[in-house]
Design an enzyme around this catalytic site. Structure first.
Site, PDB file in Angstrom:
ATOM      1  N   ASP A  69       0.850  -1.187   0.000  1.00  0.00           N
ATOM      2  CA  ASP A  69       0.000   0.000   0.000  1.00  0.00           C
ATOM      3  C   ASP A  69       0.887   1.240   0.000  1.00  0.00           C
ATOM      4  O   ASP A  69       1.844   1.318   0.767  1.00  0.00           O
ATOM      5  CB  ASP A  69      -0.904   0.001   1.244  1.00  0.00           C
ATOM      6  CG  ASP A  69      -2.112   0.909   1.096  1.00  0.00           C
ATOM      7  OD1 ASP A  69      -1.908   2.111   0.809  1.00  0.00           O
ATOM      8  OD2 ASP A  69      -3.242   0.432   1.284  1.00  0.00           O
ATOM      9  N   ASN A  70       0.564   2.204  -0.850  1.00  0.00           N
ATOM     10  CA  ASN A  70       1.355   3.435  -0.880  1.00  0.00           C
ATOM     11  C   ASN A  70       0.833   4.498   0.079  1.00  0.00           C
ATOM     12  O   ASN A  70       1.378   5.611   0.133  1.00  0.00           O
ATOM     13  CB  ASN A  70       1.439   4.003  -2.302  1.00  0.00           C
ATOM     14  CG  ASN A  70       0.091   4.450  -2.849  1.00  0.00           C
ATOM     15  OD1 ASN A  70      -0.921   4.439  -2.153  1.00  0.00           O
ATOM     16  ND2 ASN A  70       0.088   4.847  -4.117  1.00  0.00           N
TER      17      ASN A  70
ATOM     18  N   LEU B  85      -6.965  -4.847  -4.266  1.00  0.00           N
ATOM     19  CA  LEU B  85      -7.909  -3.825  -3.827  1.00  0.00           C
ATOM     20  C   LEU B  85      -7.421  -2.413  -4.109  1.00  0.00           C
ATOM     21  O   LEU B  85      -8.208  -1.458  -4.029  1.00  0.00           O
ATOM     22  CB  LEU B  85      -8.180  -3.962  -2.320  1.00  0.00           C
ATOM     23  CG  LEU B  85      -8.793  -5.274  -1.832  1.00  0.00           C
ATOM     24  CD1 LEU B  85      -8.838  -5.296  -0.307  1.00  0.00           C
ATOM     25  CD2 LEU B  85     -10.189  -5.468  -2.399  1.00  0.00           C
TER      26      LEU B  85
ATOM     27  N   THR C 189      -3.869   4.672 -12.259  1.00  0.00           N
ATOM     28  CA  THR C 189      -3.809   3.864 -11.039  1.00  0.00           C
ATOM     29  C   THR C 189      -4.569   2.557 -11.213  1.00  0.00           C
ATOM     30  O   THR C 189      -4.076   1.472 -10.873  1.00  0.00           O
ATOM     31  CB  THR C 189      -4.389   4.646  -9.849  1.00  0.00           C
ATOM     32  OG1 THR C 189      -3.605   5.815  -9.624  1.00  0.00           O
ATOM     33  CG2 THR C 189      -4.396   3.792  -8.591  1.00  0.00           C
TER      34      THR C 189
ATOM     35  N   TYR D 253     -13.784   6.427 -13.999  1.00  0.00           N
ATOM     36  CA  TYR D 253     -13.598   5.401 -12.975  1.00  0.00           C
ATOM     37  C   TYR D 253     -14.266   4.100 -13.388  1.00  0.00           C
ATOM     38  O   TYR D 253     -13.649   3.024 -13.372  1.00  0.00           O
ATOM     39  CB  TYR D 253     -14.159   5.887 -11.636  1.00  0.00           C
ATOM     40  CG  TYR D 253     -14.071   4.862 -10.531  1.00  0.00           C
ATOM     41  CD1 TYR D 253     -12.839   4.521  -9.971  1.00  0.00           C
ATOM     42  CD2 TYR D 253     -15.205   4.216 -10.049  1.00  0.00           C
ATOM     43  CE1 TYR D 253     -12.746   3.584  -8.959  1.00  0.00           C
ATOM     44  CE2 TYR D 253     -15.131   3.276  -9.032  1.00  0.00           C
ATOM     45  CZ  TYR D 253     -13.904   2.961  -8.487  1.00  0.00           C
ATOM     46  OH  TYR D 253     -13.809   2.014  -7.495  1.00  0.00           O
TER      47      TYR D 253
ATOM     48  N   LYS E  12     -12.341   0.538 -14.346  1.00  0.00           N
ATOM     49  CA  LYS E  12     -12.593  -0.716 -13.635  1.00  0.00           C
ATOM     50  C   LYS E  12     -13.166  -1.777 -14.573  1.00  0.00           C
ATOM     51  O   LYS E  12     -12.887  -2.976 -14.402  1.00  0.00           O
ATOM     52  CB  LYS E  12     -13.546  -0.472 -12.461  1.00  0.00           C
ATOM     53  CG  LYS E  12     -12.995   0.446 -11.384  1.00  0.00           C
ATOM     54  CD  LYS E  12     -11.692  -0.057 -10.779  1.00  0.00           C
ATOM     55  CE  LYS E  12     -11.905  -1.218  -9.848  1.00  0.00           C
ATOM     56  NZ  LYS E  12     -10.635  -1.630  -9.161  1.00  0.00           N
TER      57      LYS E  12
END
Length: 337
Positions: A31-32, A76, A95, A149, A153
């Site tokens: 996780d960033n 996730l 991302t 978005y 996805k």
């Protein structure tokens, strides 16, 4: 089983990590911390079966090392919140799509069992409710970044299913419908914690639009239980898409009123047009109701928590945060669903 969770310091990821550790699995998290927070995982940060790496999922070197040690990957990590999507669509697309591409490449290299998190947003402006996994999908025009978005996805789903069909990679896709519960931040405007935080302070509950839009809210514990059971059954669930959510529908107006009643608050409800909350021409989904027949038939899953139980859990959590003076979960945002 050794499970790698990308985005594992986020809301769902941290609850999933806890559940896997409690049953004896080894868990590694990547996780960033762009939207996740170390506070979510502090309680088990030193657990002997747990490890954590602060980095971006697109860092191929780090991802490769973690995937090489994993039996399964739960992906996730993603852009979070409508406001971010509207204001920074490039970041959203990169991302989501590049992150998923990197995860699938690593999973293919080491033959990892993989679960990809998708979203009810892919159903777009569909009017046939409840939404079934095989329904046609209807998105708005590409000139409106709000739909980037959902489109990103959806591309993630295509990438995952392509890897299953071409390379036999055991991949399952989960479409989440408004997962909520203790620990979810109001920082990105998620509606339940945002309403509860305002009500506990006797401040106005802000509703975007006219409040007639409806949603179905699923407790994070129910969502995590579905993830784990899907992950454990690749012989049944690989190559498939499953809705995960509650089928109990409530309007945002009803939700706001219920929160006020459950908190015994003096708050009022105020309405803000979408054009002020986000941008001119912003489009929302009027209904978002899942058909969960498929996941029930596959693994017997149905949600256990009622909306009242969910709200009471969130209220107890936020009240304890407010009493302790913890500011982490109280930053306002603009996402409503």
């Amino acid at each position: 089983m050794q499970v790698l969770i990308t985005g594992g310091a986020g809301f769902i990821g941290s609850h999933l990590a806890r559940a896997l550790l409690e049953r004896g699995d080894r868990v590694s998290v990547l996780d960033n911390l762009s939207t996740g927070n170390f506070e979510n995982i502090r309680a088990f940060a030193h657990h002997p079966l747990y490890s954590f790496a602060i980095d971006d999922v697109r860092n191929a070197l780090v991802l490769d090392r973690l995937a090489s040690e994993a039996d399964a990957i739960v992906h996730l990590a993603a852009a979070v919140g409508v406001q971010l999507v509207v204001e920074r669509p490039t970041e959203t697309i990169e991302t989501n799509v590049l992150g998923t591409h990197a995860v699938l490449a690593a999973a293919r290299r080491y033959r990892c069992r993989t679960l990809l998190a998708s979203t009810s947003e892919v159903y777009g402006k569909g009017v046939k409710a409840p939404f079934s996994e095989e329904d046609d999908l209807l998105l708005g025009p590409s000139s409106r970044s709000r739909w980037s978005y959902a489109a990103s996805k959806l591309l993630d789903e295509f990438l995952g299913l392509a890897a299953y069909r071409e390379f036999g990679l055991p991949i399952t896709i989960a479409r989440f419908f408004n997962t909520v519960g203790p620990g979810q931040t109001g920082r990105y405007g998620m509606v339940v914690p945002r309403f509860v935080q305002a009500a506990l302070r006797n401040e106005p509950l802000t509703v975007y639009g006219d409040g007639t839009q409806s949603r179905c809210f699923c407790h994070v514990r129910d969502t995590v239980r579905a993830i784990v059971e899907l992950l454990d059954r690749p012989e049944i669930t690989a190559g498939e898409i499953y809705n995960i959510g509650s089928s109990y529908e409530v309007t945002i107006n009803e939700l706001a009123q219920t929160v006020i009643e459950r908190t015994d608050s003096r708050s009022s409800i105020q309405y803000i047009p979408y054009s002020e909350a986000y941008a001119p021409g912003f489009e929302d989904m009027q209904r978002r109701v899942p058909d969960i027949t498929k996941i029930h038939n596959a693994i017997g899953w149905t949600p256990k928590y009622t909306l009242t139980q969910i709200l009471d859990d969130v209220i107890d959590y936020e009240r304890s945060r407010l009493t302790s003076g913890d500011p982490f979960h109280s930053t306002p945002g603009r996402r409503q669903a």
